[in-house]
Design a protein around this motif. Sequence first.
Motif, PDB file in Angstrom:
ATOM      1  N   ARG A 231      -1.029   2.087   0.428  1.00  0.00           N
ATOM      2  CA  ARG A 231      -2.239   1.251   0.501  1.00  0.00           C
ATOM      3  C   ARG A 231      -2.067   0.021  -0.400  1.00  0.00           C
ATOM      4  O   ARG A 231      -2.439  -1.090  -0.027  1.00  0.00           O
ATOM      5  CB  ARG A 231      -3.452   2.084   0.070  1.00  0.00           C
ATOM      6  CG  ARG A 231      -4.761   1.371   0.196  1.00  0.00           C
ATOM      7  CD  ARG A 231      -5.308   1.524   1.583  1.00  0.00           C
ATOM      8  NE  ARG A 231      -6.707   1.110   1.618  1.00  0.00           N
ATOM      9  CZ  ARG A 231      -7.217   0.388   2.596  1.00  0.00           C
ATOM     10  NH1 ARG A 231      -6.479   0.033   3.622  1.00  0.00           N
ATOM     11  NH2 ARG A 231      -8.480   0.052   2.582  1.00  0.00           N
ATOM     12  N   MET A 232      -1.491   0.216  -1.580  1.00  0.00           N
ATOM     13  CA  MET A 232      -1.229  -0.898  -2.478  1.00  0.00           C
ATOM     14  C   MET A 232      -0.241  -1.866  -1.842  1.00  0.00           C
ATOM     15  O   MET A 232      -0.399  -3.080  -1.932  1.00  0.00           O
ATOM     16  CB  MET A 232      -0.680  -0.388  -3.820  1.00  0.00           C
ATOM     17  CG  MET A 232      -0.353  -1.474  -4.817  1.00  0.00           C
ATOM     18  SD  MET A 232      -1.742  -2.532  -5.270  1.00  0.00           S
ATOM     19  CE  MET A 232      -2.801  -1.370  -6.098  1.00  0.00           C
ATOM     20  N   ASN A 233       0.758  -1.335  -1.166  1.00  0.00           N
ATOM     21  CA  ASN A 233       1.737  -2.178  -0.485  1.00  0.00           C
ATOM     22  C   ASN A 233       1.045  -3.044   0.578  1.00  0.00           C
ATOM     23  O   ASN A 233       1.341  -4.236   0.689  1.00  0.00           O
ATOM     24  CB  ASN A 233       2.829  -1.311   0.140  1.00  0.00           C
ATOM     25  CG  ASN A 233       3.929  -2.147   0.744  1.00  0.00           C
ATOM     26  OD1 ASN A 233       3.880  -2.510   1.908  1.00  0.00           O
ATOM     27  ND2 ASN A 233       4.935  -2.449  -0.066  1.00  0.00           N
ATOM     28  N   ASP A 234       0.142  -2.450   1.334  1.00  0.00           N
ATOM     29  CA  ASP A 234      -0.610  -3.210   2.341  1.00  0.00           C
ATOM     30  C   ASP A 234      -1.393  -4.345   1.680  1.00  0.00           C
ATOM     31  O   ASP A 234      -1.437  -5.466   2.185  1.00  0.00           O
ATOM     32  CB  ASP A 234      -1.582  -2.309   3.108  1.00  0.00           C
ATOM     33  CG  ASP A 234      -0.891  -1.376   4.087  1.00  0.00           C
ATOM     34  OD1 ASP A 234       0.256  -1.663   4.502  1.00  0.00           O
ATOM     35  OD2 ASP A 234      -1.514  -0.360   4.451  1.00  0.00           O
ATOM     36  N   LEU A 235      -2.001  -4.057   0.551  1.00  0.00           N
ATOM     37  CA  LEU A 235      -2.776  -5.057  -0.173  1.00  0.00           C
ATOM     38  C   LEU A 235      -1.880  -6.198  -0.655  1.00  0.00           C
ATOM     39  O   LEU A 235      -2.171  -7.375  -0.429  1.00  0.00           O
ATOM     40  CB  LEU A 235      -3.490  -4.415  -1.368  1.00  0.00           C
ATOM     41  CG  LEU A 235      -4.276  -5.371  -2.250  1.00  0.00           C
ATOM     42  CD1 LEU A 235      -5.582  -5.753  -1.574  1.00  0.00           C
ATOM     43  CD2 LEU A 235      -4.548  -4.760  -3.591  1.00  0.00           C
ATOM     44  N   LEU A 236      -0.779  -5.856  -1.288  1.00  0.00           N
ATOM     45  CA  LEU A 236       0.097  -6.870  -1.869  1.00  0.00           C
ATOM     46  C   LEU A 236       0.833  -7.689  -0.812  1.00  0.00           C
ATOM     47  O   LEU A 236       1.224  -8.819  -1.063  1.00  0.00           O
ATOM     48  CB  LEU A 236       1.084  -6.223  -2.841  1.00  0.00           C
ATOM     49  CG  LEU A 236       0.438  -5.547  -4.056  1.00  0.00           C
ATOM     50  CD1 LEU A 236       1.499  -4.889  -4.925  1.00  0.00           C
ATOM     51  CD2 LEU A 236      -0.388  -6.543  -4.861  1.00  0.00           C
ATOM     52  N   ARG A 237       0.991  -7.134   0.371  1.00  0.00           N
ATOM     53  CA  ARG A 237       1.636  -7.855   1.466  1.00  0.00           C
ATOM     54  C   ARG A 237       0.628  -8.646   2.314  1.00  0.00           C
ATOM     55  O   ARG A 237       0.998  -9.253   3.310  1.00  0.00           O
ATOM     56  CB  ARG A 237       2.447  -6.911   2.337  1.00  0.00           C
ATOM     57  CG  ARG A 237       3.650  -6.347   1.602  1.00  0.00           C
ATOM     58  CD  ARG A 237       4.597  -5.661   2.557  1.00  0.00           C
ATOM     59  NE  ARG A 237       5.776  -5.187   1.868  1.00  0.00           N
ATOM     60  CZ  ARG A 237       6.874  -5.908   1.683  1.00  0.00           C
ATOM     61  NH1 ARG A 237       6.935  -7.146   2.110  1.00  0.00           N
ATOM     62  NH2 ARG A 237       7.919  -5.392   1.069  1.00  0.00           N
ATOM     63  N   GLY A 238      -0.641  -8.595   1.922  1.00  0.00           N
ATOM     64  CA  GLY A 238      -1.648  -9.405   2.594  1.00  0.00           C
ATOM     65  C   GLY A 238      -2.070  -8.907   3.958  1.00  0.00           C
ATOM     66  O   GLY A 238      -2.523  -9.689   4.792  1.00  0.00           O
ATOM     67  N   ARG A 239      -1.967  -7.634   4.184  1.00  0.00           N
ATOM     68  CA  ARG A 239      -2.360  -7.067   5.483  1.00  0.00           C
ATOM     69  C   ARG A 239      -3.882  -6.945   5.550  1.00  0.00           C
ATOM     70  O   ARG A 239      -4.457  -5.859   5.449  1.00  0.00           O
ATOM     71  CB  ARG A 239      -1.658  -5.732   5.684  1.00  0.00           C
ATOM     72  CG  ARG A 239      -0.162  -5.912   5.795  1.00  0.00           C
ATOM     73  CD  ARG A 239       0.548  -4.617   6.137  1.00  0.00           C
ATOM     74  NE  ARG A 239       1.965  -4.887   6.290  1.00  0.00           N
ATOM     75  CZ  ARG A 239       2.914  -4.284   5.585  1.00  0.00           C
ATOM     76  NH1 ARG A 239       2.596  -3.368   4.692  1.00  0.00           N
ATOM     77  NH2 ARG A 239       4.178  -4.580   5.781  1.00  0.00           N
ATOM     78  N   ILE A 240      -4.506  -8.091   5.718  1.00  0.00           N
ATOM     79  CA  ILE A 240      -5.956  -8.212   5.632  1.00  0.00           C
ATOM     80  C   ILE A 240      -6.680  -7.364   6.673  1.00  0.00           C
ATOM     81  O   ILE A 240      -7.787  -6.894   6.447  1.00  0.00           O
ATOM     82  CB  ILE A 240      -6.384  -9.689   5.711  1.00  0.00           C
ATOM     83  CG1 ILE A 240      -7.799  -9.859   5.172  1.00  0.00           C
ATOM     84  CG2 ILE A 240      -6.205 -10.252   7.109  1.00  0.00           C
ATOM     85  CD1 ILE A 240      -8.170 -11.298   4.890  1.00  0.00           C
TER      86      ILE A 240
END
Length: 94
Positions: A57-66
């Motif tokens: 979930r953090m990876n999604d956030l940091l990669r900008g998967r809005i």
Amino acid sequence: MDDQQFANVWDAVEKTPGDAAVMKARSGLMIAIQETVAGWKLTQAEAAKRLGVTQPRMNDLLRGRIDKFSLDALMILATGAGLTVEWRVEKTAA
């Protein structure tokens, strides 16, 4: 071809002004959280633990998967990251 100018990319790509407003809020929150987390100088796993989310979930956030984050979820993450969120509501120009 009609040249249109937009104040924000979301105004150009979203179907309604309301949809654009939600995306502006979501993207602004996401960027603020990303910048805050980057300042922590932690691994993704450590940052995820600090915010109470999984590393993916953090990876999604940091990669900008809005598309994977609702406005509600981003508000919760922002406050968990120690950010204060304030809203301003104004009438649009007629």
